[in-house]
Design an enzyme around this catalytic site. Structure first.
Site, mmCIF file in Angstrom:
data_model
loop_
_atom_site.group_PDB
_atom_site.id
_atom_site.type_symbol
_atom_site.label_atom_id
_atom_site.label_comp_id
_atom_site.label_asym_id
_atom_site.label_seq_id
_atom_site.Cartn_x
_atom_site.Cartn_y
_atom_site.Cartn_z
ATOM 1 C CG HIS A 181 -1.663 1.277 1.422
ATOM 2 N ND1 HIS A 181 -2.904 1.538 0.879
ATOM 3 C CD2 HIS A 181 -1.311 2.407 2.107
ATOM 4 C CE1 HIS A 181 -3.281 2.768 1.222
ATOM 5 N NE2 HIS A 181 -2.345 3.319 1.972
ATOM 6 C CD GLU A 182 2.111 3.370 3.673
ATOM 7 O OE1 GLU A 182 2.241 4.456 3.085
ATOM 8 O OE2 GLU A 182 1.142 3.142 4.435
ATOM 9 C CG HIS A 218 0.460 6.320 -0.414
ATOM 10 N ND1 HIS A 218 -0.685 6.924 -0.885
ATOM 11 C CD2 HIS A 218 0.105 5.708 0.750
ATOM 12 C CE1 HIS A 218 -1.687 6.679 -0.050
ATOM 13 N NE2 HIS A 218 -1.235 5.938 0.952
ATOM 14 C CG HIS A 241 5.816 11.443 -5.041
ATOM 15 N ND1 HIS A 241 7.117 11.346 -4.626
ATOM 16 C CD2 HIS A 241 5.607 12.769 -5.282
ATOM 17 C CE1 HIS A 241 7.670 12.541 -4.621
ATOM 18 N NE2 HIS A 241 6.777 13.429 -4.997
HETATM 19 ZN ZN LIG Z 1 -2.141 5.245 2.611
#
Ligand SMILES: [Zn+2]
Length: 227
Positions: free
Chosen positions: A98-99, A102, A106
């Site tokens: 999940h990270e 991100h 980005h």
């Molecule tokens: Zn998150």
């Protein structure tokens, strides 16, 4: 002090948040005991996924605490918590992925993330100053300008939490697609990982719902005081 019936909205919001938080904790605990067959740690899975999508300039670091995992766009560092970094469970790998979602948002300039990052300064002011402004407005003989500024600042917080929703759901959906494509998790493990990420996403939904209820309360308290 008189009884303020609109306070019930605050209580409903708090209960929603507590339920969501209890749910994510129990779901995480459950699947943190299910080891993934690949035997990869959260940190290894994160590095593998980032490389898989061609990202080589994001560092994966360890951070203390529980569920403190996050991606920091300003320093391009992905920080994974105690229960994720060295853990090999389907829950840990789900959170790590999940990270990564991100970090990929980005790298690809995903617009909702850009909006979210851009409004952070306003939101920080909003969350600190909205209530003091409103209270000051009330103290100073129901000063409408101050109260309206306070409500506007609080609205910024609500907008932030609404923009957070697509960012979080999109990071999880990227994560699950990549975990499957890269073969880090197998079919049954995918389902378990999905449950963890869904429970985590629901905490953001609960936070947004709770803020909307608080905003509604502010509008009920101050909206029609035009006399
Ligand atoms: Zn998150």
């Amino acid at each position: 002090m008189f009884f303020d019936p609109t306070y019930i909205l605050v209580i409903i919001g708090a209960v929603i948040c507590m339920v969501a938080s209890g749910n994510v904790n129990s779901t995480y605990n459950k699947y943190s005991r299910v080891q993934s067959s690949a035997g990869m740690t959260g940190a290894m899975a994160a590095t593998r996924l980032l490389n898989y999508v061609g990202i080589y300039d994001v560092r994966v670091e360890h951070i203390s605490g529980n569920l403190t995992d996050h991606y920091d766009p300003s320093s391009k560092v992905l920080r994974l918590s105690d229960s994720v970094y060295n853990a090999t469970s389907v829950a840990a790998i789900g959170v790590a992925a999940h990270e990564c979602g991100h970090a990929i948002q980005h790298a690809k300039g995903y617009v909702p993330l850009q909006i979210r990052t851009a409004i952070v300064p306003v939101v920080n002011i909003g969350s600190t100053l909205s209530w003091p402004m409103i209270i000051l407005g009330v103290i100073l003989g129901w000063n409408r300008t101050l109260i309206q500024i306070g409500i506007l600042l609080f609205t910024a917080v609500v907008v932030f939490q609404l923009v957070t929703l697509p960012v979080e759901f999109n990071a999880s959906s990227r994560a699950l697609t990549l975990l499957e494509e890269s073969g880090i998790l197998y079919h049954e493990e995918m389902k378990q990982s999905r449950k963890v990420l869904t429970a985590a996403a629901l905490t953001y939904v609960a936070a947004a719902a709770s803020s909307i209820l608080q905003l509604l309360r502010l509008l009920l308290l101050f909206g029609r005081r035009d006399d």
